[in-house]
Design a protein around this motif. Structure first.
Motif, short mmCIF file in Angstrom:
data_model
loop_
_atom_site.label_atom_id
_atom_site.label_comp_id
_atom_site.label_asym_id
_atom_site.label_seq_id
_atom_site.Cartn_x
_atom_site.Cartn_y
_atom_site.Cartn_z
N TYR A 1 44.01 80.19 -26.95
CA TYR A 1 43.98 78.73 -26.77
C TYR A 1 45.05 78.03 -27.62
O TYR A 1 44.99 76.84 -27.87
N PRO B 1 54.41 72.41 -27.39
CA PRO B 1 53.19 71.82 -27.95
C PRO B 1 52.58 70.72 -27.08
O PRO B 1 51.37 70.57 -27.02
N ARG B 2 53.42 69.99 -26.37
CA ARG B 2 52.88 68.91 -25.53
C ARG B 2 52.15 69.44 -24.29
O ARG B 2 51.42 68.71 -23.64
N VAL C 1 50.20 72.15 -24.48
CA VAL C 1 48.99 72.84 -24.94
C VAL C 1 47.71 72.16 -24.44
O VAL C 1 46.80 72.84 -23.98
N PRO C 2 47.61 70.80 -24.50
CA PRO C 2 46.38 70.18 -23.99
C PRO C 2 46.06 70.57 -22.56
O PRO C 2 44.89 70.77 -22.22
N TYR C 3 47.09 70.70 -21.73
CA TYR C 3 46.85 71.03 -20.33
C TYR C 3 46.36 72.46 -20.18
O TYR C 3 45.56 72.75 -19.29
N ARG D 1 44.52 73.92 -22.50
CA ARG D 1 43.15 73.91 -23.02
C ARG D 1 42.14 73.30 -22.05
O ARG D 1 40.96 73.56 -22.13
N ARG D 2 42.63 72.46 -21.14
CA ARG D 2 41.72 71.88 -20.15
C ARG D 2 41.19 72.94 -19.21
O ARG D 2 40.17 72.75 -18.56
N VAL E 1 38.88 63.24 -21.50
CA VAL E 1 40.31 63.44 -21.79
C VAL E 1 41.14 63.60 -20.52
O VAL E 1 42.34 63.33 -20.53
N VAL F 1 39.53 70.31 -26.69
CA VAL F 1 39.10 70.17 -25.30
C VAL F 1 40.23 69.66 -24.39
O VAL F 1 40.00 69.31 -23.25
N GLY F 2 41.45 69.63 -24.93
CA GLY F 2 42.60 69.32 -24.07
C GLY F 2 43.03 67.86 -24.08
O GLY F 2 43.70 67.42 -23.15
N PHE G 1 45.97 60.40 -25.99
CA PHE G 1 44.53 60.22 -25.80
C PHE G 1 43.88 60.05 -27.18
O PHE G 1 42.99 59.22 -27.36
#
Lengths: 277, 297
Positions: A49, A71-72, A74-76, A78-79, A106, B207-208, B213
């Motif tokens: 993750y 790094p930008r 990474v959120p996608y 983790r979703r 989110v 959690v992304g 956000f």
């Protein structure tokens, strides 16, 4: 599919957490990552993750490198992953519903859809009627159920659980494992669970990846032929009586929701599939 | 700005209500002080405008100037674009005015053998020319050999301009300092909020949640604190106007012949509100950037 390609992770000059890991996990597998404390289980999962980057080698999910992810982005990533921790990592000021809703918040999911999905998942993990409670008002097992609900609410293709039962007693531990297995079977989610709970490892007949001092150990099922179904039946029979007594009090909701899936019977039934994958 | 960010921001304010009230109070105080300064400056500028409309140059005539020459000069000056009107004041009229202006003077003047006051041309200039330098410039062009002397209220206009300029400058310096202080306080409040929500930020990342956000609720919170402070200031300023300025004017108004003290115009009030929002925005924005909120760990 998850691939670890010759992955090494070092902290500083001398601290080696993982060394030369080559590993493939097929989509839809349930995998235990075992090993004693400090063996590298958590590091292995963190690489997935993107909480850590490998020192050398690469980690791929569906052919895409996690290690080289910006790094930008990474959120996608983790979703599409659900992560469960030993210490639950819940927000104490927020209700169960608010905690579970966070991964959908989110992504900007519409509120009506969030409400429907959260209600469904809370029911699925056996917390129906407890949605307005705060984590502090729940037992450890219930808190971990909330964390699992949060991990699966976004329908991720991979669920990662890092010592999810480390803070729970044996009875609750078994409940949590049953829940993870149930979710895996229902949705075909790939599940990786780091644990060193030998009772549970003996109970469930899933692939094991064993680590020792950061290296893959032959003790895992990866280096052994998978047990034949008959052997698993024996395992099931042997493990069967053990978890039964502690299941009754808290499992009412679950049984209502899923009358046809008896958690104890599932692993045995599933063996041929697991063996094939 | 998502509904989540707005909900989270207001929840944040409630969670830290004491700090929030202190911040709102500071922003309000700064804007009330700023508003009070603007009230003073606006009214003094208004006063100067009214006085400026009476910019007048008195040209005192030599005794030997004949009627023909006088009419020629009057016509010439009247034709100048800067001039509104030219009025001839005879020696007798000048004496009469002088007698009226000073109590008891008329009796003294009656005893005089001859009239010592010169006749003059009173030249009214356009109000746009109220800046001292321009008045002096026009006056030099009005100058004629037939004039013995010229007089325009240069000195007090200059002094008043200097005073108003200093007042504006000090308001600007003080206002900037106060706004900077308010911004710093918002920045600190938001930094404390970020600190107390470390765990939440970590979970959002897991959690992304994207960087923005995680950041937006803090920026919204800062803007809400600034905006609420501005609303408090906008509620207090009319009271301050009513109970302080109008009272002050009642006691000083006659002396200064100021006319009525006016409240701030709507664009200025809107400007104060925007200043509150801006203080909140900049304070919070710099805080989330400096604290590296939402950077993946």
């Amino acid at each position: 599919m998850i691939e670890f390609k010759n992955v090494t992770k070092r902290y500083g000059r001398f601290g080696t957490a993982l060394e030369g890991i080559d590993l493939t996990i097929d989509t839809g597998q349930f995998v235990f990552v075992t090993g004693s404390s400090g063996a590298g289980k958590s590091t292995l999962l963190k690489l997935l993750y993107a909480a850590e980057q490998p020192t050398t080698g690469d980690v791929l999910i569906e052919g895409r490198s996690v290690a080289r992810l910006h790094p930008r982005s990474v959120p996608y990533l983790r979703r599409n992953l659900g992560v469960v921790f030993q210490d639950f990592k819940l927000l104490p000021q927020r209700t169960v519903i608010e905690n579970v809703a966070l991964p959908l918040e989110v992504t900007g999911t519409p509120r009506a859809e969030i409400a429907a999905r959260v209600t469904e998942v809370i029911k699925q993990v056996g917390l129906k009627g407890r949605g307005d409670r705060r984590p502090g008002e729940l037992s450890g097992g219930e808190q971990q159920r909330v964390a699992i609900a949060r991990a699966v609410v976004g329908k991720p293709s991979i669920v990662i659980a890092d010592e999810p039962t480390g803070n729970l007693d044996a009875a609750l531990t078994h409940e949590i494992f049953e829940l993870l297995v149930k979710l895996h079977e229902q949705d075909g989610t790939t599940v990786l669970v780091a644990t060193h709970d030998t009772v549970e490892l003996d109970h469930w007949n899933f692939r094991r990846i064993a680590l020792r001092d950061g290296r893959l150990e032959p003790g895992g099922t990866d280096s052994l032929p998978l047990p034949p179904p008959a052997g698993a039946e024996v395992m099931k029979a042997a493990a069967g009586p053990e978890p039964e007594p502690e299941d009754e009090p808290e499992d009412e909701d679950e049984d209502e929701d899923e009358p046809d899936t008896d958690p104890d019977a599932d692993p045995g039934d599933d063996e041929p599939d697991e063996a094939a994958s | 700005m998502t509904p989540y960010a707005v909900r989270r921001a207001f929840k944040g304010i409630v969670e830290h209500r004491f700090l929030a009230v202190a911040t709102i109070g500071t922003v309000a105080t700064v804007l009330i002080l700023g508003g009070a300064f603007l009230l003073v400056i606006t009214n003094l500028s208004g006063l100067l405008d009214r006085w400026g409309q009476d910019v007048q140059v008195s040209c005192y005539l030599r005794e030997d100037v004949g009627d023909e020459a006088l009419f020629a000069i009057k016509a010439e000056i009247e034709a100048m674009p800067e001039v509104i009107s030219v009025r001839y004041v005879s020696q007798d009229e000048a004496l009469e005015r002088f007698g009226e202006a000073v109590d008891g003077m008329d009796r003294i003047l009656a005893d005089l053998d001859s009239n010592p006051l010169p006749a003059s041309l009173e030249v009214r200039l356009r109000p746009e020319l109220q800046q001292p330098a321009r008045v002096a410039d026009v006056a030099s062009r009005l100058s004629r050999p037939e004039f013995e002397d010229m007089d325009w209220s240069q000195e007090w206009v200059e002094r008043f301009h200097t005073f108003l300029g200093l007042l504006r400058l000090s308001a600007l310096v003080l206002g900037t300092l106060l706004l900077a202080a308010a911004m710093f306080l918002v920045n600190t409040t938001i930094r404390l909020a970020i600190h107390s929500r470390r765990d939440e930020l970590e979970i959002i990342q897991l959690v992304g949640g994207t960087r923005w956000f995680a950041r937006t609720p803090f920026v919204v919170e800062g803007m809400a604190l600034g905006g609420l402070g501005a609303l408090v200031a906008l509620a207090v300023l009319p009271l301050l106007y009513k109970y302080a300025f109008v009272q002050l004017q009642a006691s000083l108004g006659m002396l200064l012949s100021m006319g009525t003290v006016e409240f701030l115009p709507v664009p200025t009030l809107l400007g104060l509100f925007v200043a509150g929002l801006a203080v909140g925005f900049v304070g919070a924005f710099t805080s989330v950037i400096r604290s590296n909120v939402g950077t993946v760990s």
